[in-house]
Design a protein around this motif. Structure first.
Motif, PDB file in Angstrom:
ATOM      1  N   MET A   1       0.294  -8.117   6.617  1.00  0.00           N
ATOM      2  CA  MET A   1       0.408  -6.719   7.032  1.00  0.00           C
ATOM      3  C   MET A   1       0.506  -6.577   8.527  1.00  0.00           C
ATOM      4  SD  MET A   1      -0.813  -3.742   5.032  1.00  0.00           S
ATOM      5  CE  MET A   1      -1.831  -3.634   3.593  1.00  0.00           C
ATOM      6  N   SER A   2       0.498  -7.713   9.247  1.00  0.00           N
ATOM      7  CA  SER A   2       0.615  -7.603  10.692  1.00  0.00           C
ATOM      8  C   SER A   2       1.990  -7.046  11.032  1.00  0.00           C
ATOM      9  CB  SER A   2       0.461  -8.979  11.342  1.00  0.00           C
ATOM     10  OG  SER A   2       1.708  -9.629  11.454  1.00  0.00           O
ATOM     11  N   SER A   3       2.100  -6.417  12.168  1.00  0.00           N
ATOM     12  CA  SER A   3       3.362  -5.778  12.508  1.00  0.00           C
ATOM     13  C   SER A   3       4.386  -6.801  12.997  1.00  0.00           C
ATOM     14  CB  SER A   3       3.124  -4.712  13.579  1.00  0.00           C
ATOM     15  OG  SER A   3       2.548  -5.321  14.708  1.00  0.00           O
ATOM     16  N   LYS A   4       4.006  -8.082  12.960  1.00  0.00           N
ATOM     17  CA  LYS A   4       4.915  -9.124  13.420  1.00  0.00           C
ATOM     18  C   LYS A   4       5.462  -9.944  12.246  1.00  0.00           C
ATOM     19  CE  LYS A   4       5.956 -11.745  16.516  1.00  0.00           C
ATOM     20  NZ  LYS A   4       7.253 -12.084  16.952  1.00  0.00           N
ATOM     21  N   THR A   5       5.175  -9.472  11.020  1.00  0.00           N
ATOM     22  CA  THR A   5       5.606 -10.215   9.855  1.00  0.00           C
ATOM     23  C   THR A   5       7.116 -10.395   9.856  1.00  0.00           C
ATOM     24  OG1 THR A   5       4.148  -8.584   8.850  1.00  0.00           O
ATOM     25  CG2 THR A   5       4.885 -10.396   7.461  1.00  0.00           C
ATOM     26  N   SER A   6       7.557 -11.532   9.389  1.00  0.00           N
ATOM     27  CA  SER A   6       9.001 -11.761   9.298  1.00  0.00           C
ATOM     28  C   SER A   6       9.581 -10.881   8.216  1.00  0.00           C
ATOM     29  CB  SER A   6       9.269 -13.220   8.965  1.00  0.00           C
ATOM     30  OG  SER A   6       9.130 -13.424   7.577  1.00  0.00           O
ATOM     31  N   ARG A   7      10.875 -10.670   8.302  1.00  0.00           N
ATOM     32  CA  ARG A   7      11.517  -9.752   7.366  1.00  0.00           C
ATOM     33  C   ARG A   7      11.374 -10.235   5.925  1.00  0.00           C
ATOM     34  NH1 ARG A   7      14.975  -5.349   7.830  1.00  0.00           N
ATOM     35  NH2 ARG A   7      16.352  -5.099   6.033  1.00  0.00           N
ATOM     36  N   ALA A   8      11.530 -11.538   5.723  1.00  0.00           N
ATOM     37  CA  ALA A   8      11.420 -12.072   4.363  1.00  0.00           C
ATOM     38  C   ALA A   8      10.019 -11.840   3.805  1.00  0.00           C
ATOM     39  CB  ALA A   8      11.738 -13.563   4.367  1.00  0.00           C
ATOM     40  N   ALA A   9       9.010 -12.114   4.642  1.00  0.00           N
ATOM     41  CA  ALA A   9       7.633 -11.924   4.207  1.00  0.00           C
ATOM     42  C   ALA A   9       7.358 -10.450   3.942  1.00  0.00           C
ATOM     43  CB  ALA A   9       6.670 -12.458   5.259  1.00  0.00           C
ATOM     44  N   LEU A  10       7.966  -9.618   4.774  1.00  0.00           N
ATOM     45  CA  LEU A  10       7.819  -8.170   4.637  1.00  0.00           C
ATOM     46  C   LEU A  10       8.335  -7.726   3.269  1.00  0.00           C
ATOM     47  CD1 LEU A  10       6.974  -5.640   6.187  1.00  0.00           C
ATOM     48  CD2 LEU A  10       9.283  -5.537   7.147  1.00  0.00           C
ATOM     49  N   MET A  11       9.500  -8.252   2.923  1.00  0.00           N
ATOM     50  CA  MET A  11      10.101  -7.882   1.632  1.00  0.00           C
ATOM     51  C   MET A  11       9.245  -8.361   0.477  1.00  0.00           C
ATOM     52  SD  MET A  11      14.184  -8.339   2.109  1.00  0.00           S
ATOM     53  CE  MET A  11      15.151  -7.156   3.051  1.00  0.00           C
ATOM     54  N   GLN A  12       8.709  -9.557   0.646  1.00  0.00           N
ATOM     55  CA  GLN A  12       7.830 -10.117  -0.381  1.00  0.00           C
ATOM     56  C   GLN A  12       6.635  -9.198  -0.608  1.00  0.00           C
ATOM     57  OE1 GLN A  12       8.276 -12.803  -2.231  1.00  0.00           O
ATOM     58  NE2 GLN A  12       6.319 -12.466  -3.279  1.00  0.00           N
ATOM     59  N   GLU A  13       6.036  -8.804   0.519  1.00  0.00           N
ATOM     60  CA  GLU A  13       4.873  -7.912   0.447  1.00  0.00           C
ATOM     61  C   GLU A  13       5.240  -6.587  -0.184  1.00  0.00           C
ATOM     62  OE1 GLU A  13       1.438  -7.305   3.473  1.00  0.00           O
ATOM     63  OE2 GLU A  13       3.117  -8.210   4.571  1.00  0.00           O
ATOM     64  N   LEU A  14       6.395  -6.088   0.216  1.00  0.00           N
ATOM     65  CA  LEU A  14       6.865  -4.800  -0.291  1.00  0.00           C
ATOM     66  C   LEU A  14       7.056  -4.875  -1.796  1.00  0.00           C
ATOM     67  CD1 LEU A  14       7.563  -2.014   0.668  1.00  0.00           C
ATOM     68  CD2 LEU A  14       9.848  -2.805   1.283  1.00  0.00           C
ATOM     69  N   GLU A  15       7.624  -5.983  -2.231  1.00  0.00           N
ATOM     70  CA  GLU A  15       7.876  -6.156  -3.660  1.00  0.00           C
ATOM     71  C   GLU A  15       6.562  -6.092  -4.435  1.00  0.00           C
ATOM     72  OE1 GLU A  15      10.631  -9.314  -4.412  1.00  0.00           O
ATOM     73  OE2 GLU A  15      10.022  -9.472  -6.507  1.00  0.00           O
ATOM     74  N   GLU A  16       5.571  -6.817  -3.938  1.00  0.00           N
ATOM     75  CA  GLU A  16       4.282  -6.825  -4.628  1.00  0.00           C
ATOM     76  C   GLU A  16       3.612  -5.469  -4.593  1.00  0.00           C
ATOM     77  OE1 GLU A  16       1.595  -9.986  -3.507  1.00  0.00           O
ATOM     78  OE2 GLU A  16       3.266 -11.422  -3.628  1.00  0.00           O
ATOM     79  N   ALA A  17       3.667  -4.839  -3.420  1.00  0.00           N
ATOM     80  CA  ALA A  17       3.018  -3.536  -3.281  1.00  0.00           C
ATOM     81  C   ALA A  17       3.642  -2.519  -4.230  1.00  0.00           C
ATOM     82  CB  ALA A  17       3.134  -3.040  -1.838  1.00  0.00           C
ATOM     83  N   MET A  18       4.963  -2.583  -4.343  1.00  0.00           N
ATOM     84  CA  MET A  18       5.627  -1.618  -5.216  1.00  0.00           C
ATOM     85  C   MET A  18       5.351  -1.909  -6.674  1.00  0.00           C
ATOM     86  SD  MET A  18       9.122  -0.764  -3.225  1.00  0.00           S
ATOM     87  CE  MET A  18       9.412   0.576  -4.359  1.00  0.00           C
ATOM     88  N   ARG A  19       5.302  -3.177  -7.007  1.00  0.00           N
ATOM     89  CA  ARG A  19       4.976  -3.536  -8.394  1.00  0.00           C
ATOM     90  C   ARG A  19       3.593  -3.030  -8.763  1.00  0.00           C
ATOM     91  NH1 ARG A  19       6.462  -9.252 -10.057  1.00  0.00           N
ATOM     92  NH2 ARG A  19       4.236  -9.625 -10.036  1.00  0.00           N
ATOM     93  N   ARG A  20       2.652  -3.262  -7.829  1.00  0.00           N
ATOM     94  CA  ARG A  20       1.274  -2.850  -8.083  1.00  0.00           C
ATOM     95  C   ARG A  20       1.163  -1.341  -8.254  1.00  0.00           C
ATOM     96  NH1 ARG A  20      -0.671  -6.367  -4.429  1.00  0.00           N
ATOM     97  NH2 ARG A  20      -0.573  -4.784  -2.805  1.00  0.00           N
ATOM     98  N   SER A  21       1.757  -0.620  -7.332  1.00  0.00           N
ATOM     99  CA  SER A  21       1.597   0.831  -7.397  1.00  0.00           C
ATOM    100  C   SER A  21       2.338   1.415  -8.598  1.00  0.00           C
ATOM    101  CB  SER A  21       2.047   1.495  -6.093  1.00  0.00           C
ATOM    102  OG  SER A  21       3.404   1.240  -5.853  1.00  0.00           O
ATOM    103  N   SER A  22       3.475   0.832  -8.929  1.00  0.00           N
ATOM    104  CA  SER A  22       4.202   1.388 -10.075  1.00  0.00           C
ATOM    105  C   SER A  22       3.464   1.067 -11.366  1.00  0.00           C
ATOM    106  CB  SER A  22       5.645   0.901 -10.087  1.00  0.00           C
ATOM    107  OG  SER A  22       5.839  -0.096 -11.054  1.00  0.00           O
ATOM    108  N   ALA A  23       2.836  -0.130 -11.426  1.00  0.00           N
ATOM    109  CA  ALA A  23       2.044  -0.467 -12.609  1.00  0.00           C
ATOM    110  C   ALA A  23       0.901   0.526 -12.776  1.00  0.00           C
ATOM    111  CB  ALA A  23       1.497  -1.887 -12.494  1.00  0.00           C
TER     112      ALA A  23
END
Lengths: 173, 173
Positions: free
Chosen positions: A1-23
DNA sequence: GCTATATATCTTAGTCACTAAGATTATTAG
DNA sequence: CTAATAATCTTAGTGACTAAGATATATAGC
Protein backbone atom coordinates in the motif's frame (compact mmCIF):
# COMPACT_ATOMS: atom_id res chain seq x y z
CA UNK A 1 0.00 0.00 0.00
CA UNK A 2 3.01 2.28 -0.05
CA UNK A 3 2.72 5.06 -2.56
CA UNK A 4 5.87 3.78 -4.27
CA UNK A 5 4.43 0.41 -5.23
CA UNK A 6 5.23 -0.71 -8.75
CA UNK A 7 2.42 -0.71 -11.24
CA UNK A 8 2.31 -4.49 -11.47
CA UNK A 9 2.14 -4.84 -7.70
CA UNK A 10 -0.49 -2.12 -7.62
CA UNK A 11 -2.65 -4.06 -10.05
CA UNK A 12 -2.18 -7.22 -8.05
CA UNK A 13 -3.32 -5.44 -4.91
CA UNK A 14 -6.21 -3.87 -6.74
CA UNK A 15 -7.32 -7.23 -8.04
CA UNK A 16 -7.38 -8.71 -4.55
CA UNK A 17 -9.04 -5.70 -3.01
CA UNK A 18 -11.78 -5.75 -5.60
CA UNK A 19 -12.32 -9.46 -5.26
CA UNK A 20 -12.61 -9.11 -1.51
CA UNK A 21 -15.01 -6.22 -1.55
CA UNK A 22 -17.18 -7.71 -4.27
CA UNK A 23 -17.33 -11.02 -2.39
CA UNK A 24 -18.49 -9.14 0.67
CA UNK A 25 -21.08 -7.35 -1.46
CA UNK A 26 -22.46 -10.69 -2.54
CA UNK A 27 -22.72 -11.72 1.08
CA UNK A 28 -24.66 -8.58 1.87
CA UNK A 29 -27.17 -9.44 -0.83
CA UNK A 30 -27.56 -12.93 0.52
CA UNK A 31 -27.98 -11.57 4.02
CA UNK A 32 -30.77 -9.28 2.80
CA UNK A 33 -32.53 -12.19 1.11
CA UNK A 34 -32.17 -14.21 4.30
CA UNK A 35 -33.57 -11.60 6.65
CA UNK A 36 -36.34 -10.78 4.18
CA UNK A 37 -37.17 -14.48 4.20
CA UNK A 38 -37.03 -15.01 0.44
CA UNK A 39 -34.63 -17.01 -1.70
CA UNK A 40 -31.76 -15.56 -3.71
CA UNK A 41 -33.45 -16.18 -7.04
CA UNK A 42 -36.59 -14.50 -5.79
CA UNK A 43 -34.48 -11.56 -4.67
CA UNK A 44 -32.73 -11.38 -8.05
CA UNK A 45 -36.12 -11.14 -9.70
CA UNK A 46 -37.26 -8.44 -7.29
CA UNK A 47 -34.09 -6.47 -8.05
CA UNK A 48 -34.77 -6.68 -11.75
CA UNK A 49 -38.43 -5.84 -11.30
CA UNK A 50 -37.50 -2.79 -9.26
CA UNK A 51 -35.36 -1.56 -12.15
CA UNK A 52 -37.82 -2.37 -14.94
CA UNK A 53 -41.09 -2.01 -13.09
CA UNK A 54 -43.15 -4.42 -15.16
CA UNK A 55 -41.88 -7.33 -17.25
CA UNK A 56 -43.16 -10.64 -18.58
CA UNK A 57 -42.43 -13.98 -16.97
CA UNK A 58 -40.42 -14.96 -20.04
CA UNK A 59 -38.17 -11.93 -19.74
CA UNK A 60 -37.46 -12.82 -16.12
CA UNK A 61 -36.42 -16.31 -17.19
CA UNK A 62 -34.14 -14.72 -19.76
CA UNK A 63 -32.32 -12.37 -17.43
CA UNK A 64 -32.01 -14.78 -14.51
CA UNK A 65 -30.96 -17.75 -16.61
CA UNK A 66 -33.68 -19.88 -15.01
CA UNK A 67 -36.12 -22.01 -16.99
CA UNK A 68 -39.66 -20.71 -17.46
CA UNK A 69 -40.82 -23.47 -15.16
CA UNK A 70 -38.59 -22.25 -12.37
CA UNK A 71 -39.83 -18.70 -12.95
CA UNK A 72 -43.39 -19.88 -12.48
CA UNK A 73 -42.31 -21.03 -9.02
CA UNK A 74 -40.51 -17.76 -8.28
CA UNK A 75 -43.59 -15.75 -9.21
CA UNK A 76 -45.87 -18.06 -7.26
CA UNK A 77 -43.82 -17.47 -4.13
CA UNK A 78 -43.45 -13.73 -4.61
CA UNK A 79 -47.15 -13.35 -5.39
CA UNK A 80 -48.14 -15.40 -2.38
CA UNK A 81 -45.91 -13.21 -0.20
CA UNK A 82 -47.59 -10.15 -1.70
CA UNK A 83 -44.53 -8.62 -3.38
CA UNK A 84 -45.80 -8.85 -6.97
CA UNK A 85 -48.98 -9.23 -8.99
CA UNK A 86 -49.67 -11.23 -12.14
CA UNK A 87 -51.39 -9.19 -14.84
CA UNK A 88 -52.45 -10.78 -18.13
CA UNK A 89 -51.70 -8.67 -21.17
CA UNK A 90 -55.07 -7.77 -22.71
CA UNK A 91 -53.73 -7.44 -26.26
CA UNK A 92 -51.80 -10.72 -26.19
CA UNK A 93 -53.44 -12.91 -23.63
CA UNK A 94 -50.65 -15.49 -23.63
CA UNK A 95 -48.38 -13.04 -21.88
CA UNK A 96 -48.28 -12.50 -18.14
CA UNK A 97 -46.85 -9.24 -16.91
CA UNK A 98 -45.35 -9.23 -13.45
CA UNK A 99 -45.55 -5.96 -11.59
CA UNK A 100 -44.22 -4.92 -8.22
CA UNK A 101 -46.60 -4.16 -5.36
CA UNK A 102 -44.83 -1.00 -4.24
CA UNK A 103 -46.08 -0.77 -0.66
CA UNK A 104 -45.05 -4.33 0.11
CA UNK A 105 -41.78 -4.17 -1.84
CA UNK A 106 -40.77 -1.09 0.13
CA UNK A 107 -40.45 -3.34 3.18
CA UNK A 108 -37.42 -4.92 1.54
CA UNK A 109 -35.93 -1.51 0.86
CA UNK A 110 -35.21 -0.89 4.52
CA UNK A 111 -32.73 -3.77 4.53
CA UNK A 112 -30.60 -1.76 2.12
CA UNK A 113 -30.45 1.23 4.43
CA UNK A 114 -27.30 0.08 6.28
CA UNK A 115 -25.58 -0.43 2.96
CA UNK A 116 -26.59 2.96 1.61
CA UNK A 117 -25.54 4.61 4.84
CA UNK A 118 -22.14 2.94 4.66
CA UNK A 119 -21.70 4.01 1.05
CA UNK A 120 -22.66 7.61 1.70
CA UNK A 121 -20.32 7.75 4.64
CA UNK A 122 -17.59 6.32 2.46
CA UNK A 123 -18.20 8.73 -0.37
CA UNK A 124 -18.23 11.73 1.89
CA UNK A 125 -14.47 11.28 2.18
CA UNK A 126 -13.97 11.90 -1.52
CA UNK A 127 -14.09 15.01 -3.67
CA UNK A 128 -16.49 15.43 -6.59
CA UNK A 129 -13.54 14.99 -8.89
CA UNK A 130 -12.65 11.68 -7.29
CA UNK A 131 -16.24 10.47 -7.31
CA UNK A 132 -16.42 11.18 -11.03
CA UNK A 133 -13.34 9.04 -11.54
CA UNK A 134 -14.98 6.26 -9.55
CA UNK A 135 -18.13 6.58 -11.61
CA UNK A 136 -16.16 6.35 -14.83
CA UNK A 137 -14.36 3.33 -13.48
CA UNK A 138 -17.55 1.60 -12.38
CA UNK A 139 -19.09 2.14 -15.81
CA UNK A 140 -15.99 0.97 -17.66
CA UNK A 141 -15.73 -1.95 -15.29
CA UNK A 142 -19.29 -2.99 -16.01
CA UNK A 143 -18.55 -3.12 -19.71
CA UNK A 144 -15.36 -5.06 -19.05
CA UNK A 145 -17.10 -7.68 -16.96
CA UNK A 146 -19.84 -7.95 -19.56
CA UNK A 147 -17.23 -8.65 -22.23
CA UNK A 148 -15.45 -11.11 -19.98
CA UNK A 149 -18.69 -12.98 -19.37
CA UNK A 150 -19.15 -13.25 -23.14
CA UNK A 151 -15.53 -14.29 -23.63
CA UNK A 152 -15.87 -16.97 -20.98
CA UNK A 153 -18.39 -18.76 -23.12
CA UNK A 154 -15.68 -19.15 -25.74
CA UNK A 155 -13.38 -20.83 -23.25
CA UNK A 156 -15.78 -23.65 -22.57
CA UNK A 157 -14.10 -26.93 -23.30
CA UNK A 158 -15.46 -28.89 -20.39
CA UNK A 159 -17.63 -31.79 -21.45
CA UNK A 160 -21.22 -30.61 -21.08
CA UNK A 161 -21.83 -33.89 -19.22
CA UNK A 162 -22.67 -32.25 -15.98
CA UNK A 163 -23.41 -28.55 -15.89
CA UNK A 164 -24.68 -27.34 -12.60
CA UNK A 165 -27.64 -24.93 -12.42
CA UNK A 166 -26.63 -21.29 -12.56
CA UNK A 167 -28.31 -20.26 -9.34
CA UNK A 168 -27.60 -22.07 -6.13
CA UNK A 169 -30.78 -22.90 -4.27
CA UNK A 170 -30.50 -21.14 -0.95
CA UNK A 171 -33.46 -22.54 0.87
CA UNK A 172 -34.66 -20.82 3.95
CA UNK A 173 -36.47 -21.93 7.09
CA UNK B 1 -22.82 11.83 -16.85
CA UNK B 2 -22.07 15.45 -17.55
CA UNK B 3 -19.10 16.82 -15.68
CA UNK B 4 -21.23 19.36 -13.82
CA UNK B 5 -23.62 16.94 -12.19
CA UNK B 6 -24.58 17.89 -8.65
CA UNK B 7 -23.00 15.87 -5.89
CA UNK B 8 -26.28 14.22 -4.92
CA UNK B 9 -26.96 13.18 -8.51
CA UNK B 10 -23.39 11.99 -8.78
CA UNK B 11 -23.84 9.74 -5.80
CA UNK B 12 -27.10 8.44 -7.19
CA UNK B 13 -25.37 7.59 -10.45
CA UNK B 14 -22.46 6.02 -8.62
CA UNK B 15 -24.81 3.88 -6.58
CA UNK B 16 -26.50 2.55 -9.70
CA UNK B 17 -23.25 2.03 -11.58
CA UNK B 18 -21.77 0.07 -8.71
CA UNK B 19 -24.90 -2.02 -8.27
CA UNK B 20 -24.90 -2.85 -11.96
CA UNK B 21 -21.25 -3.76 -12.18
CA UNK B 22 -21.29 -5.79 -8.99
CA UNK B 23 -24.38 -7.66 -10.18
CA UNK B 24 -22.55 -8.49 -13.39
CA UNK B 25 -19.58 -9.63 -11.35
CA UNK B 26 -21.82 -12.06 -9.50
CA UNK B 27 -23.01 -13.41 -12.82
CA UNK B 28 -19.44 -13.96 -13.91
CA UNK B 29 -18.77 -16.01 -10.81
CA UNK B 30 -21.86 -18.09 -11.45
CA UNK B 31 -20.82 -18.59 -15.06
CA UNK B 32 -17.42 -19.85 -13.90
CA UNK B 33 -19.02 -22.32 -11.49
CA UNK B 34 -21.30 -23.39 -14.30
CA UNK B 35 -18.60 -24.08 -16.88
CA UNK B 36 -16.40 -25.67 -14.23
CA UNK B 37 -19.31 -27.98 -13.46
CA UNK B 38 -19.48 -27.30 -9.73
CA UNK B 39 -22.14 -25.62 -7.62
CA UNK B 40 -21.91 -22.10 -6.24
CA UNK B 41 -21.38 -23.24 -2.67
CA UNK B 42 -18.62 -25.54 -3.81
CA UNK B 43 -17.06 -22.61 -5.65
CA UNK B 44 -17.34 -20.39 -2.57
CA UNK B 45 -15.43 -23.00 -0.62
CA UNK B 46 -12.77 -23.29 -3.33
CA UNK B 47 -12.36 -19.50 -3.28
CA UNK B 48 -11.87 -19.52 0.45
CA UNK B 49 -9.52 -22.49 0.30
CA UNK B 50 -7.45 -20.76 -2.36
CA UNK B 51 -6.97 -17.83 0.00
CA UNK B 52 -6.33 -19.84 3.16
CA UNK B 53 -4.74 -22.94 1.70
CA UNK B 54 -5.75 -25.38 4.41
CA UNK B 55 -8.70 -25.09 6.80
CA UNK B 56 -10.92 -27.38 8.83
CA UNK B 57 -14.38 -28.45 7.73
CA UNK B 58 -15.85 -26.52 10.64
CA UNK B 59 -14.18 -23.29 9.55
CA UNK B 60 -15.67 -23.72 6.08
CA UNK B 61 -19.13 -24.08 7.62
CA UNK B 62 -18.46 -20.92 9.59
CA UNK B 63 -17.42 -18.74 6.68
CA UNK B 64 -20.00 -20.02 4.21
CA UNK B 65 -22.90 -19.99 6.66
CA UNK B 66 -23.75 -23.58 5.78
CA UNK B 67 -24.37 -26.28 8.36
CA UNK B 68 -21.61 -28.77 9.04
CA UNK B 69 -23.78 -31.40 7.40
CA UNK B 70 -23.97 -29.42 4.19
CA UNK B 71 -20.21 -28.90 4.29
CA UNK B 72 -19.70 -32.64 4.47
CA UNK B 73 -21.56 -32.82 1.15
CA UNK B 74 -19.53 -29.97 -0.35
CA UNK B 75 -16.26 -31.66 0.59
CA UNK B 76 -17.49 -35.03 -0.66
CA UNK B 77 -18.20 -33.54 -4.07
CA UNK B 78 -14.98 -31.52 -4.26
CA UNK B 79 -12.91 -34.49 -3.13
CA UNK B 80 -14.58 -36.81 -5.61
CA UNK B 81 -13.85 -34.30 -8.38
CA UNK B 82 -10.22 -34.18 -7.22
CA UNK B 83 -10.07 -30.51 -6.22
CA UNK B 84 -9.37 -31.08 -2.51
CA UNK B 85 -8.06 -33.68 -0.09
CA UNK B 86 -9.23 -34.58 3.41
CA UNK B 87 -6.39 -34.77 5.94
CA UNK B 88 -7.03 -35.77 9.53
CA UNK B 89 -5.19 -33.67 12.06
CA UNK B 90 -2.73 -35.99 13.80
CA UNK B 91 -2.64 -33.99 17.03
CA UNK B 92 -6.44 -33.73 17.31
CA UNK B 93 -7.94 -36.58 15.39
CA UNK B 94 -11.48 -35.17 15.50
CA UNK B 95 -10.44 -32.46 13.08
CA UNK B 96 -10.37 -32.81 9.33
CA UNK B 97 -8.24 -30.39 7.39
CA UNK B 98 -9.24 -29.68 3.83
CA UNK B 99 -6.42 -28.80 1.48
CA UNK B 100 -6.42 -27.78 -2.15
CA UNK B 101 -4.97 -30.08 -4.79
CA UNK B 102 -3.07 -27.36 -6.63
CA UNK B 103 -2.66 -29.02 -10.03
CA UNK B 104 -6.35 -29.79 -10.27
CA UNK B 105 -7.49 -26.48 -8.81
CA UNK B 106 -5.40 -24.63 -11.39
CA UNK B 107 -7.84 -25.89 -14.02
CA UNK B 108 -10.45 -23.59 -12.53
CA UNK B 109 -8.02 -20.70 -12.69
CA UNK B 110 -8.17 -20.54 -16.45
CA UNK B 111 -11.82 -19.58 -16.31
CA UNK B 112 -10.77 -16.36 -14.63
CA UNK B 113 -8.43 -15.44 -17.48
CA UNK B 114 -11.06 -13.52 -19.48
CA UNK B 115 -11.91 -11.53 -16.37
CA UNK B 116 -8.29 -10.74 -15.58
CA UNK B 117 -7.68 -9.75 -19.17
CA UNK B 118 -10.66 -7.41 -19.11
CA UNK B 119 -9.49 -5.86 -15.86
CA UNK B 120 -5.94 -5.31 -17.05
CA UNK B 121 -7.21 -3.75 -20.25
CA UNK B 122 -9.45 -1.53 -18.18
CA UNK B 123 -6.68 -0.50 -15.81
CA UNK B 124 -4.29 0.31 -18.59
CA UNK B 125 -6.42 3.38 -19.24
CA UNK B 126 -5.64 4.79 -15.80
CA UNK B 127 -2.59 6.43 -14.29
CA UNK B 128 -0.79 5.04 -11.24
CA UNK B 129 -2.24 7.90 -9.27
CA UNK B 130 -5.75 6.98 -10.30
CA UNK B 131 -5.21 3.29 -9.61
CA UNK B 132 -4.06 4.14 -6.11
CA UNK B 133 -7.27 6.07 -5.57
CA UNK B 134 -9.23 3.05 -6.78
CA UNK B 135 -7.30 0.78 -4.45
CA UNK B 136 -8.00 3.05 -1.51
CA UNK B 137 -11.64 3.11 -2.47
CA UNK B 138 -11.87 -0.67 -2.83
CA UNK B 139 -10.32 -1.15 0.60
CA UNK B 140 -12.52 1.47 2.24
CA UNK B 141 -15.51 -0.01 0.46
CA UNK B 142 -14.76 -3.44 1.79
CA UNK B 143 -14.75 -2.11 5.33
CA UNK B 144 -17.97 -0.24 4.67
CA UNK B 145 -19.79 -3.29 3.38
CA UNK B 146 -18.48 -5.30 6.30
CA UNK B 147 -19.92 -2.74 8.72
CA UNK B 148 -23.18 -2.68 6.79
CA UNK B 149 -23.47 -6.44 7.02
CA UNK B 150 -23.04 -6.14 10.77
CA UNK B 151 -25.52 -3.28 10.98
CA UNK B 152 -28.07 -5.28 8.99
CA UNK B 153 -28.34 -7.69 11.85
CA UNK B 154 -29.62 -4.82 13.98
CA UNK B 155 -32.46 -4.11 11.55
CA UNK B 156 -33.86 -7.61 11.76
CA UNK B 157 -37.46 -7.70 12.86
CA UNK B 158 -38.58 -10.83 11.07
CA UNK B 159 -39.59 -13.74 13.29
CA UNK B 160 -36.43 -15.75 14.05
CA UNK B 161 -37.89 -19.02 12.85
CA UNK B 162 -38.13 -17.57 9.35
CA UNK B 163 -34.44 -16.78 9.27
CA UNK B 164 -31.41 -18.60 8.15
CA UNK B 165 -27.84 -18.24 9.47
CA UNK B 166 -26.10 -15.18 8.11
CA UNK B 167 -22.83 -15.65 6.41
CA UNK B 168 -20.30 -14.44 8.91
CA UNK B 169 -18.41 -11.35 7.79
CA UNK B 170 -15.05 -13.00 8.35
CA UNK B 171 -11.81 -11.48 7.22
CA UNK B 172 -10.55 -13.26 4.17
CA UNK B 173 -6.83 -13.24 4.80
C1' DG C 1 -8.00 -44.07 35.82
C1' DC C 2 -12.91 -43.33 35.33
C1' DT C 3 -16.82 -40.50 34.19
C1' DA C 4 -19.05 -36.52 32.34
C1' DT C 5 -19.04 -33.04 29.18
C1' DA C 6 -17.39 -30.65 25.16
C1' DT C 7 -15.91 -30.54 20.36
C1' DA C 8 -15.63 -31.88 15.37
C1' DT C 9 -17.48 -34.28 11.76
C1' DC C 10 -20.68 -37.38 9.56
C1' DT C 11 -25.36 -39.52 8.82
C1' DT C 12 -30.27 -39.53 8.12
C1' DA C 13 -34.85 -37.93 6.94
C1' DG C 14 -37.41 -34.56 5.07
C1' DT C 15 -37.89 -30.20 2.31
C1' DC C 16 -37.44 -26.92 -1.35
C1' DA C 17 -36.04 -25.02 -5.75
C1' DC C 18 -34.32 -26.50 -9.80
C1' DT C 19 -34.35 -28.81 -14.78
C1' DA C 20 -36.35 -31.21 -18.73
C1' DA C 21 -40.06 -32.39 -21.09
C1' DG C 22 -44.49 -31.90 -22.26
C1' DA C 23 -49.39 -29.89 -21.61
C1' DT C 24 -52.24 -25.90 -22.04
C1' DT C 25 -53.80 -21.75 -23.95
C1' DA C 26 -53.52 -17.93 -27.18
C1' DT C 27 -51.82 -15.83 -31.50
C1' DT C 28 -50.42 -15.69 -36.29
C1' DA C 29 -49.71 -17.52 -41.09
C1' DG C 30 -51.10 -20.06 -44.98
C1' DC D 1 -59.80 -23.76 -40.72
C1' DT D 2 -55.69 -25.76 -39.82
C1' DA D 3 -50.91 -25.73 -38.74
C1' DA D 4 -47.21 -23.61 -36.76
C1' DT D 5 -45.57 -20.63 -33.25
C1' DA D 6 -45.38 -18.44 -28.75
C1' DA D 7 -45.92 -17.80 -23.68
C1' DT D 8 -46.78 -19.85 -19.51
C1' DC D 9 -47.80 -23.63 -16.45
C1' DT D 10 -47.55 -28.57 -14.88
C1' DT D 11 -45.26 -32.81 -13.71
C1' DA D 12 -41.67 -36.01 -12.38
C1' DG D 13 -37.34 -36.51 -10.87
C1' DT D 14 -32.96 -34.72 -8.78
C1' DG D 15 -29.58 -32.32 -5.95
C1' DA D 16 -28.32 -29.43 -2.12
C1' DC D 17 -29.95 -27.82 1.93
C1' DT D 18 -31.45 -27.93 7.22
C1' DA D 19 -32.33 -30.00 11.73
C1' DA D 20 -31.49 -33.39 14.65
C1' DG D 21 -28.96 -36.88 16.23
C1' DA D 22 -24.98 -40.46 15.80
C1' DT D 23 -20.13 -41.22 16.09
C1' DA D 24 -15.49 -40.45 17.42
C1' DT D 25 -12.15 -38.01 19.91
C1' DA D 26 -10.51 -34.78 23.52
C1' DT D 27 -10.48 -32.57 28.03
C1' DA D 28 -11.73 -31.74 32.98
C1' DG D 29 -13.17 -33.11 37.59
C1' DC D 30 -13.03 -36.37 40.85
Amino acid sequence: MSSKTSRAALMQELEEAMRRSSAQGVMYGQAVANVAGISNSDMDCMDFLNLEGRVTAGRLAEVTGLTTGAITGVIDRLEKAGYVRRERDESDRRKVFISVVEEKAAEIGKFYVPMQAAMHKLWSGYTDEELRLLLRFANDGYKGVLEATEALKGVIDTPPEKRVPLKSPKSRR
